[in-house]
Write a protein that holds these residues in place. Structure first.
Motif, PDB file in Angstrom:
ATOM      1  N   LYS A  13      80.489  30.483 -31.152  1.00 53.22           N
ATOM      2  CA  LYS A  13      81.407  30.937 -30.093  1.00 53.22           C
ATOM      3  C   LYS A  13      81.389  29.985 -28.891  1.00 53.22           C
ATOM      4  N   ILE A  14      80.198  29.542 -28.527  1.00 47.87           N
ATOM      5  CA  ILE A  14      80.075  28.639 -27.377  1.00 47.87           C
ATOM      6  C   ILE A  14      80.735  27.295 -27.665  1.00 47.87           C
ATOM      7  N   LEU A  15      80.561  26.786 -28.868  1.00 49.48           N
ATOM      8  CA  LEU A  15      81.165  25.495 -29.208  1.00 49.48           C
ATOM      9  C   LEU A  15      82.686  25.589 -29.317  1.00 49.48           C
ATOM     10  N   LYS A  16      83.182  26.730 -29.767  1.00 57.67           N
ATOM     11  CA  LYS A  16      84.628  26.921 -29.786  1.00 57.67           C
ATOM     12  C   LYS A  16      85.197  26.864 -28.374  1.00 57.67           C
ATOM     13  N   GLU A  17      84.487  27.475 -27.418  1.00 54.51           N
ATOM     14  CA  GLU A  17      84.927  27.497 -26.028  1.00 54.51           C
ATOM     15  C   GLU A  17      84.714  26.146 -25.343  1.00 54.51           C
ATOM     16  N   ALA A  18      83.561  25.540 -25.592  1.00 50.00           N
ATOM     17  CA  ALA A  18      83.183  24.340 -24.837  1.00 50.00           C
ATOM     18  C   ALA A  18      83.865  23.066 -25.331  1.00 50.00           C
ATOM     19  N   ILE A  19      84.011  22.917 -26.654  1.00 43.58           N
ATOM     20  CA  ILE A  19      84.587  21.672 -27.168  1.00 43.58           C
ATOM     21  C   ILE A  19      85.804  21.909 -28.057  1.00 43.58           C
ATOM     22  N   GLY A  20      86.249  23.164 -28.145  1.00 42.23           N
ATOM     23  CA  GLY A  20      87.437  23.460 -28.937  1.00 42.23           C
ATOM     24  C   GLY A  20      87.223  23.371 -30.429  1.00 42.23           C
ATOM     25  N   LEU A  21      86.026  23.706 -30.891  1.00 48.72           N
ATOM     26  CA  LEU A  21      85.726  23.608 -32.327  1.00 48.72           C
ATOM     27  C   LEU A  21      86.605  24.578 -33.114  1.00 48.72           C
ATOM     28  N   ILE A  36      75.856  17.663 -42.519  1.00 41.63           N
ATOM     29  CA  ILE A  36      75.543  17.981 -41.123  1.00 41.63           C
ATOM     30  C   ILE A  36      76.582  17.305 -40.233  1.00 41.63           C
ATOM     31  N   MET A  37      77.303  18.120 -39.482  1.00 37.17           N
ATOM     32  CA  MET A  37      78.390  17.623 -38.642  1.00 37.17           C
ATOM     33  C   MET A  37      77.964  17.362 -37.202  1.00 37.17           C
ATOM     34  N   LEU A  38      77.173  18.271 -36.656  1.00 42.27           N
ATOM     35  CA  LEU A  38      76.797  18.213 -35.247  1.00 42.27           C
ATOM     36  C   LEU A  38      75.352  18.659 -35.070  1.00 42.27           C
ATOM     37  N   GLN A  39      74.701  18.138 -34.046  1.00 44.12           N
ATOM     38  CA  GLN A  39      73.408  18.675 -33.636  1.00 44.12           C
ATOM     39  C   GLN A  39      73.507  19.094 -32.170  1.00 44.12           C
ATOM     40  N   SER A  40      73.219  20.367 -31.947  1.00 51.14           N
ATOM     41  CA  SER A  40      73.380  20.952 -30.617  1.00 51.14           C
ATOM     42  C   SER A  40      72.026  21.024 -29.930  1.00 51.14           C
ATOM     43  N   ALA A  41      71.557  19.884 -29.472  1.00 47.32           N
ATOM     44  CA  ALA A  41      70.270  19.760 -28.808  1.00 47.32           C
ATOM     45  C   ALA A  41      70.388  18.713 -27.708  1.00 47.32           C
ATOM     46  N   PRO A  42      69.433  18.706 -26.760  1.00 45.79           N
ATOM     47  CA  PRO A  42      69.521  17.739 -25.666  1.00 45.79           C
ATOM     48  C   PRO A  42      69.483  16.288 -26.120  1.00 45.79           C
ATOM     49  N   LYS A  43      68.769  16.025 -27.212  1.00 43.86           N
ATOM     50  CA  LYS A  43      68.711  14.669 -27.748  1.00 43.86           C
ATOM     51  C   LYS A  43      68.653  14.727 -29.267  1.00 43.86           C
ATOM     52  N   LEU A  81      75.705  14.314 -31.028  1.00 45.75           N
ATOM     53  CA  LEU A  81      75.326  15.465 -30.216  1.00 45.75           C
ATOM     54  C   LEU A  81      76.572  16.240 -29.815  1.00 45.75           C
ATOM     55  N   THR A  82      76.510  17.546 -29.920  1.00 46.78           N
ATOM     56  CA  THR A  82      77.637  18.388 -29.547  1.00 46.78           C
ATOM     57  C   THR A  82      78.071  18.129 -28.108  1.00 46.78           C
ATOM     58  N   ILE A  83      77.104  17.988 -27.231  1.00 50.23           N
ATOM     59  CA  ILE A  83      77.419  17.864 -25.802  1.00 50.23           C
ATOM     60  C   ILE A  83      78.205  16.584 -25.499  1.00 50.23           C
ATOM     61  N   SER A  84      78.155  15.610 -26.413  1.00 48.52           N
ATOM     62  CA  SER A  84      78.911  14.374 -26.188  1.00 48.52           C
ATOM     63  C   SER A  84      80.417  14.606 -26.286  1.00 48.52           C
ATOM     64  N   PHE A  85      80.831  15.746 -26.853  1.00 49.56           N
ATOM     65  CA  PHE A  85      82.260  16.074 -26.970  1.00 49.56           C
ATOM     66  C   PHE A  85      82.736  16.969 -25.825  1.00 49.56           C
ATOM     67  N   ALA A  86      81.819  17.338 -24.928  1.00 48.50           N
ATOM     68  CA  ALA A  86      82.188  18.169 -23.776  1.00 48.50           C
ATOM     69  C   ALA A  86      82.939  17.314 -22.758  1.00 48.50           C
ATOM     70  N   LYS A  87      84.104  17.770 -22.333  1.00 49.59           N
ATOM     71  CA  LYS A  87      84.961  16.968 -21.457  1.00 49.59           C
ATOM     72  C   LYS A  87      84.917  17.387 -19.990  1.00 49.59           C
ATOM     73  N   THR A  88      84.251  18.490 -19.685  1.00 52.68           N
ATOM     74  CA  THR A  88      84.185  18.961 -18.300  1.00 52.68           C
ATOM     75  C   THR A  88      82.739  19.343 -17.953  1.00 52.68           C
ATOM     76  N   PRO A  89      82.410  19.356 -16.662  1.00 48.83           N
ATOM     77  CA  PRO A  89      81.069  19.806 -16.256  1.00 48.83           C
ATOM     78  C   PRO A  89      80.769  21.229 -16.713  1.00 48.83           C
ATOM     79  N   GLU A  90      81.779  22.107 -16.660  1.00 52.93           N
ATOM     80  CA  GLU A  90      81.563  23.486 -17.098  1.00 52.93           C
ATOM     81  C   GLU A  90      81.226  23.538 -18.580  1.00 52.93           C
ATOM     82  N   ALA A  91      81.900  22.734 -19.381  1.00 53.32           N
ATOM     83  CA  ALA A  91      81.624  22.712 -20.814  1.00 53.32           C
ATOM     84  C   ALA A  91      80.191  22.260 -21.083  1.00 53.32           C
TER      85      ALA A  91
END
Length: 343
Positions: A172-180, A229-236, A246-256
């Motif tokens: 759910k978070i990845l759908k909201e944050a990066i449009g998965l 394995i498509m994504l890893q949702s971890a700090p590193k 990394l999932t966070i590399s696809f985040a386009k905004t600070p909120e994401a």
């Protein structure tokens, strides 16, 4: 005068005896001949269960009195049933250890329904590992990488367990944050059942599946290319997965980015935390904390873990408790957004 001295000495000796007896009951002698249960909030065969059974084989010998340790599976609601049981029903005697998904604590943070515990009041004894979240798809989808998935025209069916479970919340978070592009189908008892659903074609894949669990239960599918394995949702990036983005590399905004950090990264550090009911005697809490940290260093346990492809990366009870305190310091605006996302 001599009589007073004698009476005083006798009373003092009696109090020393009582104090020693109380200490023995609270500590090592209490556990002699006892059975400790690890209540796992998921069905047998998944990562939580594999971790718990590995720990159970060795932890008892590091507890004074050498009690037996057994695993009791209590699946349901993404392990929320087990979490509520530890907090509400289990006796605070040091004989019941909870092994529920620490992601349920995120549910407490956002005020999710059904949360009948306060993680800050539980006694945390440590964790044998941490959660390095992944998203995987079956090869039959024809999608080879994260970029292709993010541009897919149709959402892919992802397996979940229940609100509050990592598999559900991360998706759910990845759908909201990066449009998965995904459609969550929830209700599975654990990742063992989800793997079967993916392999049978019922589901396309799943998110929120820890690399620890994948290594232990689904490694052959990954190595054969059946599961990708498509994504890893971890700090590193994990050392084993240097090429997985990394999932966070696809985040386009600070909120994401903040959503991913607060909703995925922080809970990942406490996912495999082991807890005791509130008001468990402090001496027994310390005994079990020490025993767990000793057990996860045991050469035989490490050998078994290696055979089972389990990655042992322990955290102390104090570290888990501090991580939970930090989670509850999340900015209110991000908590509100997470609540909206996870409803």
């Amino acid at each position: 005068m001599h009589l007073i001295v004698m009476i005083t000495a006798v009373v003092a000796a009696q109090w020393c005896f009582v104090g020693s007896a109380a200490g023995a009951v609270g500590g090592g002698e209490f556990y002699r001949g006892k059975v400790i249960r690890i209540v796992v909030g998921f069905s047998a065969g998944g990562g939580f269960d594999t971790f718990a059974r590995t720990v159970a084989r060795y932890m008892g010998k590091y507890v004074p009195g050498n009690p037996s340790i057994i695993v009791d599976n209590m699946p349901g609601a993404g392990s929320l049933i087990a979490a509520n049981h530890i907090y509400r029903a289990a006796k605070p005697d040091g004989l019941t250890i909870g092994a529920f998904n620490g992601n349920q604590i995120l549910g407490q943070l956002v005020g999710a329904q059904g949360i009948n515990f306060d993680a800050r009041k539980l006694e945390w004894i440590g964790a044998p590992g941490y959660n390095h979240d992944l998203c995987l798809l079956h090869q039959r989808t024809g999608i080879a990488n994260a970029e292709q998935w993010l541009t897919a025209k149709a959402p892919l069916k992802l397996a979940g367990s229940a609100p509050g479970a990592t598999t559900d919340d991360v998706a759910k978070i990845l759908k909201e944050a990066i449009g998965l592009p995904m459609r969550l189908v929830t209700g599975y008892k654990g990742t063992a059942d989800m793997r079967v659903a993916v392999e049978s074609g019922e589901m396309d894949g799943l998110c929120g599946f820890s690399w620890v669990s994948v290594r232990a239960t689904w490694r052959r599918a990954v190595e054969s290319g059946q599961a990708i394995i498509m994504l890893q949702s971890a700090p590193k990036a994990h050392a084993d997965l240097p090429k997985v983005p990394l999932t966070i590399s696809f985040a386009k905004t600070p909120e994401a980015r903040q959503l991913i950090e607060a909703g995925v990264h922080q809970p990942g550090a406490i996912t495999y935390g082991y807890s005791l009911p509130p008001n468990t005697p402090k001496e027994r809490v310390q005994i079990l904390r020490k025993a767990l940290l000793q057990a996860v260093k045991d050469p035989d346990l490490l050998n078994d873990a290696n055979k089972a492809n389990l990655e042992i990366a322990p955290a102390s009870g104090e570290e888990i408790a501090q991580a939970i305190e930090n989670m509850f310091k999340t900015p209110p605006a991000i908590v509100a957004k997470l609540k909206e996302t996870l409803k």
